[in-house]
Each structure stands twice: as C-alpha cells, then as structure tokens.
Design a protein around this motif. Structure first.
Motif, mmCIF file in Angstrom:
data_model
loop_
_atom_site.group_PDB
_atom_site.id
_atom_site.type_symbol
_atom_site.label_atom_id
_atom_site.label_comp_id
_atom_site.label_asym_id
_atom_site.label_seq_id
_atom_site.Cartn_x
_atom_site.Cartn_y
_atom_site.Cartn_z
ATOM 1 N N LEU A 75 14.025 0.513 -10.924
ATOM 2 C CA LEU A 75 13.980 1.523 -10.024
ATOM 3 C C LEU A 75 12.977 1.377 -9.536
ATOM 4 N N ILE A 76 11.920 2.156 -11.097
ATOM 5 C CA ILE A 76 10.547 2.556 -11.124
ATOM 6 C C ILE A 76 9.274 1.017 -10.894
ATOM 7 N N ILE A 77 9.677 0.113 -11.541
ATOM 8 C CA ILE A 77 8.956 -0.980 -11.413
ATOM 9 C C ILE A 77 8.957 -1.355 -10.104
ATOM 10 N N CYS A 78 10.372 -1.858 -9.632
ATOM 11 C CA CYS A 78 10.724 -2.994 -8.462
ATOM 12 C C CYS A 78 9.583 -1.169 -6.975
ATOM 13 N N PHE A 79 9.316 -0.084 -6.906
ATOM 14 C CA PHE A 79 9.005 0.955 -6.099
ATOM 15 C C PHE A 79 7.139 0.818 -6.745
ATOM 16 N N VAL A 80 6.891 0.930 -7.859
ATOM 17 C CA VAL A 80 5.502 1.031 -8.132
ATOM 18 C C VAL A 80 5.227 -0.434 -7.986
ATOM 19 N N SER A 81 5.494 -1.713 -7.987
ATOM 20 C CA SER A 81 5.051 -3.335 -8.126
ATOM 21 C C SER A 81 4.796 -2.973 -5.780
ATOM 22 N N SER A 82 5.936 -2.576 -5.335
ATOM 23 C CA SER A 82 5.629 -2.639 -4.054
ATOM 24 C C SER A 82 4.601 -1.401 -3.458
ATOM 25 N N VAL A 83 4.570 -0.355 -4.049
ATOM 26 C CA VAL A 83 3.999 0.186 -3.789
ATOM 27 C C VAL A 83 2.503 -0.078 -3.937
ATOM 28 N N VAL A 84 2.286 -0.326 -4.581
ATOM 29 C CA VAL A 84 0.245 -1.287 -4.765
ATOM 30 C C VAL A 84 0.513 -2.768 -4.421
ATOM 31 N N ILE A 85 1.792 -3.123 -3.739
ATOM 32 C CA ILE A 85 1.510 -4.342 -2.582
ATOM 33 C C ILE A 85 1.492 -3.922 -1.167
ATOM 34 N N TRP A 86 1.851 -2.580 -1.114
ATOM 35 C CA TRP A 86 1.692 -2.611 0.390
ATOM 36 C C TRP A 86 0.362 -1.483 -0.097
ATOM 37 N N LYS A 87 -0.150 -1.027 -0.559
ATOM 38 C CA LYS A 87 -1.499 -0.378 -0.627
ATOM 39 C C LYS A 87 -2.910 -1.425 -0.581
ATOM 40 N N VAL A 88 -2.537 -2.644 -0.931
ATOM 41 C CA VAL A 88 -3.575 -3.748 -0.890
ATOM 42 C C VAL A 88 -3.287 -4.563 0.910
ATOM 43 N N ILE A 89 -2.341 -3.991 1.070
ATOM 44 C CA ILE A 89 -2.167 -5.165 2.245
ATOM 45 C C ILE A 89 -2.614 -3.968 3.755
ATOM 46 N N CYS A 90 -3.067 -2.200 3.527
ATOM 47 C CA CYS A 90 -3.627 -1.748 3.746
ATOM 48 C C CYS A 90 -4.767 -1.572 3.851
ATOM 49 N N GLU A 91 -5.023 -2.163 2.530
ATOM 50 C CA GLU A 91 -6.379 -2.264 2.620
ATOM 51 C C GLU A 91 -7.252 -2.903 3.125
ATOM 52 N N ILE A 92 -6.596 -4.536 3.165
ATOM 53 C CA ILE A 92 -7.244 -5.598 4.096
ATOM 54 C C ILE A 92 -6.575 -5.095 5.476
ATOM 55 N N ILE A 93 -5.476 -3.831 6.278
ATOM 56 C CA ILE A 93 -6.313 -4.165 7.399
ATOM 57 C C ILE A 93 -6.949 -2.683 7.573
ATOM 58 N N TYR A 94 -7.445 -2.378 6.691
ATOM 59 C CA TYR A 94 -8.412 -1.537 6.546
ATOM 60 C C TYR A 94 -10.511 -2.312 6.927
ATOM 61 N N ILE A 95 -10.030 -3.281 5.988
ATOM 62 C CA ILE A 95 -11.141 -3.942 6.090
ATOM 63 C C ILE A 95 -10.786 -4.889 7.603
ATOM 64 N N ILE A 96 -10.538 -5.370 7.958
ATOM 65 C CA ILE A 96 -9.894 -6.039 8.510
ATOM 66 C C ILE A 96 -11.083 -5.297 10.019
ATOM 67 N N VAL A 97 -10.010 -4.122 10.252
ATOM 68 C CA VAL A 97 -10.141 -3.392 11.909
ATOM 69 C C VAL A 97 -11.739 -3.097 11.395
ATOM 70 N N MET A 98 -12.231 -2.823 10.013
ATOM 71 C CA MET A 98 -13.982 -1.823 10.102
ATOM 72 C C MET A 98 -14.677 -3.367 10.238
ATOM 73 N N TYR A 99 -14.286 -4.799 9.586
ATOM 74 C CA TYR A 99 -14.960 -5.876 10.444
ATOM 75 C C TYR A 99 -14.918 -5.813 12.013
#
Length: 110
Positions: A75-99
């Motif tokens: 549960l912990i491994i799945c949750f942490v890895s999913s949150v990291v992937i989601w954080k990267v996706i949110c950062e990519i969205i942020y970069i695209i919108v700022m661009y």
C-alpha cells in the motif's frame, strides 16, 4: 467561499496545488483497492485428473495466511509511487500553462 465558486480569481499556483491534492484522493482509494486485491485470504486450486479417457476436476483448497505487513508495505509503495507520478504530471501541466501564458502575452504585445 465566494472565491472558490467564482471563476478566474485563482492564480495558477493555487489551481495546480488544488488539482494535486484533489488527485491524491482517488490515488489513495486505488492504492487501497490494489492492496486488497493482492492480499490473499484463501485461494482455490483446481486440477484436472484424467482417468479412463474422462476428465474430472479435483479441488484443493489452499488457505494462505494473510500477511498484513506485506500488504501495508505494498500500500505504501503503491501510494508513494503514484503520488510522485501525479506530482510530475501536475508539474508538466504547470509548465505547459506557463509556456502558453508567456507566449500569449508576448504575441499580444507585438
């Protein structure tokens, strides 16, 4: 409350932050479901036996002991890895919108 309901008043940082935290709710639910799926309580093993050109099934019940430590680790491994992937996706969205915003402002000024 009025700020949350009205459109156009949120800056991009607040919007991406809320998107990130709201996205963590389904991630937590999916991690829990994933853990429950891989936590065996009992399984059934069916074997096929051939005798005199006839097939029959013999069922063997294998009762496996549930391992809550391994399930919690999963549960912990799945949750942490999913949150990291989601954080990267949110950062990519942020970069695209700022661009997009910087190019839109730049093209308007020209």
């Amino acid at each position: 409350m009025k700020k949350i309901v009205s459109f156009g008043n949120l800056n991009l940082n607040e919007l991406i932050s809320r998107l990130f935290w709201c996205g963590n709710i389904p991630i937590a639910i999916c991690s829990y479901i994933f853990m429950k799926h891989f936590l065996p309580i009992n399984t059934v093993d069916k074997t096929m036996i051939q005798s005199n050109n006839e097939y029959s099934y013999a069922s063997q019940y294998l009762i496996l002991e549930a391992n809550p430590k391994a399930a919690m680790f999963l549960l912990i491994i799945c949750f942490v890895s999913s949150v990291v992937i989601w954080k990267v996706i949110c950062e990519i969205i942020y970069i695209i919108v700022m661009y997009y915003k910087s190019n839109t402002k730049h093209s308007i000024n020209e």
